[in-house]
Every structure is written in C-alpha cells, then in structure tokens.
Design a protein around this motif. Structure first.
Motif, short mmCIF file in Angstrom:
data_model
loop_
_atom_site.label_atom_id
_atom_site.label_comp_id
_atom_site.label_asym_id
_atom_site.label_seq_id
_atom_site.Cartn_x
_atom_site.Cartn_y
_atom_site.Cartn_z
N ALA A 60 0.84 -1.21 0.00
CA ALA A 60 0.00 0.00 0.00
C ALA A 60 0.87 1.25 0.00
CB ALA A 60 -0.94 -0.01 1.20
N LYS A 61 1.94 1.24 0.79
CA LYS A 61 2.86 2.39 0.80
C LYS A 61 3.51 2.56 -0.57
CE LYS A 61 4.39 2.18 5.66
NZ LYS A 61 5.58 2.00 6.52
N ALA A 62 3.93 1.45 -1.18
CA ALA A 62 4.57 1.52 -2.49
C ALA A 62 3.60 2.07 -3.54
CB ALA A 62 5.07 0.14 -2.91
N LYS A 63 2.37 1.59 -3.53
CA LYS A 63 1.37 2.04 -4.50
C LYS A 63 1.10 3.54 -4.35
CE LYS A 63 -3.23 1.06 -6.30
NZ LYS A 63 -4.40 0.16 -6.22
N THR A 64 0.99 3.99 -3.10
CA THR A 64 0.76 5.41 -2.84
C THR A 64 1.91 6.25 -3.38
OG1 THR A 64 -0.66 5.02 -0.95
CG2 THR A 64 0.49 7.12 -1.00
N ALA A 65 3.14 5.80 -3.15
CA ALA A 65 4.31 6.54 -3.63
C ALA A 65 4.37 6.56 -5.16
CB ALA A 65 5.58 5.94 -3.05
N ALA A 66 4.04 5.43 -5.79
CA ALA A 66 4.09 5.37 -7.25
C ALA A 66 3.02 6.25 -7.89
CB ALA A 66 3.92 3.93 -7.73
N LEU A 67 1.79 6.15 -7.40
CA LEU A 67 0.70 6.92 -7.99
C LEU A 67 0.86 8.42 -7.74
CD1 LEU A 67 -2.36 4.60 -7.26
CD2 LEU A 67 -1.06 4.85 -9.39
N GLY A 68 1.37 8.76 -6.56
CA GLY A 68 1.56 10.17 -6.23
C GLY A 68 2.88 10.74 -6.71
N ARG A 69 3.79 9.85 -7.11
CA ARG A 69 5.13 10.24 -7.58
C ARG A 69 5.89 11.04 -6.53
NH1 ARG A 69 2.38 11.37 -13.17
NH2 ARG A 69 2.64 9.30 -14.05
N ARG A 70 5.66 10.68 -5.27
CA ARG A 70 6.37 11.32 -4.16
C ARG A 70 6.36 10.37 -2.98
NH1 ARG A 70 1.66 15.33 -4.62
NH2 ARG A 70 3.12 15.91 -6.22
N ASP A 71 7.22 10.65 -2.02
CA ASP A 71 7.28 9.81 -0.82
C ASP A 71 5.91 9.77 -0.15
OD1 ASP A 71 9.98 9.76 -1.41
OD2 ASP A 71 10.63 10.33 0.59
N SER A 72 5.55 8.61 0.34
CA SER A 72 4.26 8.48 1.03
C SER A 72 4.21 9.33 2.29
CB SER A 72 3.97 7.01 1.35
OG SER A 72 5.01 6.44 2.11
N LYS A 73 5.36 9.69 2.82
CA LYS A 73 5.42 10.54 4.02
C LYS A 73 4.75 11.89 3.77
CE LYS A 73 8.63 12.46 7.46
NZ LYS A 73 7.69 13.44 7.90
N VAL A 74 4.76 12.36 2.54
CA VAL A 74 4.12 13.63 2.20
C VAL A 74 2.65 13.61 2.63
CG1 VAL A 74 3.36 15.09 0.28
CG2 VAL A 74 5.69 14.19 0.32
N TYR A 75 1.99 12.49 2.37
CA TYR A 75 0.57 12.37 2.70
C TYR A 75 0.36 12.25 4.21
CZ TYR A 75 0.45 11.67 -2.27
OH TYR A 75 0.63 11.85 -3.62
N GLU A 76 1.25 11.52 4.86
CA GLU A 76 1.18 11.42 6.32
C GLU A 76 1.31 12.81 6.94
OE1 GLU A 76 3.38 9.19 10.08
OE2 GLU A 76 4.21 8.94 8.08
N ASP A 77 2.25 13.60 6.43
CA ASP A 77 2.46 14.95 6.94
C ASP A 77 1.24 15.84 6.71
OD1 ASP A 77 4.99 14.21 7.81
OD2 ASP A 77 6.04 15.17 6.12
N ILE A 78 0.60 15.71 5.56
CA ILE A 78 -0.60 16.51 5.28
C ILE A 78 -1.66 16.26 6.34
CG2 ILE A 78 -2.58 16.71 3.70
CD1 ILE A 78 -0.55 16.30 1.38
N VAL A 79 -1.89 14.99 6.64
CA VAL A 79 -2.91 14.63 7.63
C VAL A 79 -2.47 15.08 9.03
CG1 VAL A 79 -4.12 12.72 8.75
CG2 VAL A 79 -3.79 12.72 6.27
#
Length: 133
Positions: A60-79
């Motif tokens: 799930a982390k890999a898919k999020t990073a691939a689709l968003g083209r950025r580290d998944s941490k970016v989304y964690e930080d947003i929340v």
C-alpha cells in the motif's frame, strides 16, 4: 510517440537485494514491496519474523508513492498537519515508508517497506533504490 523507462526484472531484483541487505544489516524484520508506475505489484518479500500485517501495508505504501510520484510521508504529513479531510482520498498506505523510483524525470515505480519505525522503513526503501545507481 514518446518513450519512457521502466523497471526490468533485473532492476527489481537489484532493488530487492539491496533493500534486504539494509534490513538484515540492522536486524529489522520487514516486508519489502516493489511496484511499477501504476502501483501494480512486481515483488513482495516478507522477511523472517516480519508481522503479518506488514505484507498488506508495504504494498500500500509503495502504490501510494508510485501513484503520487512522491514519498508516502508527504501524505502522512498533510494529515498530521491538520488537513484531516485528506483522509477521504482513495489511497491506502499514507504512512512514511513508500518511496518512488525516479529515472530521467519519470516515475517508474516505487518501493514500500513495513515492519519497523517509519523512518527506518524509508531508509530501507531508499537503500534499495540506490542500488540502481
């Protein structure tokens, strides 16, 4: 027609081996997932003593990073910074530990790791990607 690079099976094996080496060096029991640019699973490796749930979280982390083209941490930080409405986005794995694989400005896939602290997951993913040179 434009052309773009992609991850070959040899590339995936190199990433996986380097990520596994980083995990073993630190005695970290993790699952390593590698996906293509569409988030489709190319590799899943659950290490000895890695939690069963890590086999769901790493891809799930890999898919999020691939689709968003950025580290998944970016989304964690947003929340974490208060934008809780972002939780309605149809993505799973919005936790640190997913890192995109970028080649010549193209996202060709991503590595997701789960099993230890999130920053350590990301460290393993980045070590794997570094094997591509």
């Amino acid at each position: 027609m434009k052309q773009k690079p992609y991850l070959s099976l040899d590339d995936v094996k190199r990433i996986a081996a380097a990520a596994e080496a980083e995990a073993l060096k630190n005695n970290w029991p993790v699952t390593i997932a590698i996906v293509d640019d569409g988030g489709h699973l190319l590799w899943l490796q659950r290490g000895d003593n890695a939690a069963a749930t890590s086999a769901v979280i790493a891809p799930a982390k890999a898919k999020t990073a691939a689709l968003g083209r950025r580290d998944s941490k970016v989304y964690e930080d947003i929340v974490n910074n208060g934008r809780t409405a972002f939780l309605s986005v149809p993505l799973e794995g919005m936790l640190e530990g997913g890192v995109p694989v970028m080649v010549d400005g193209f996202c060709v896939g991503a590595v997701g790791v789960s099993g230890v602290k999130s920053n350590e997951d990301a460290q393993i993913a980045k070590a794997g990607i570094a094997a591509l040179g």
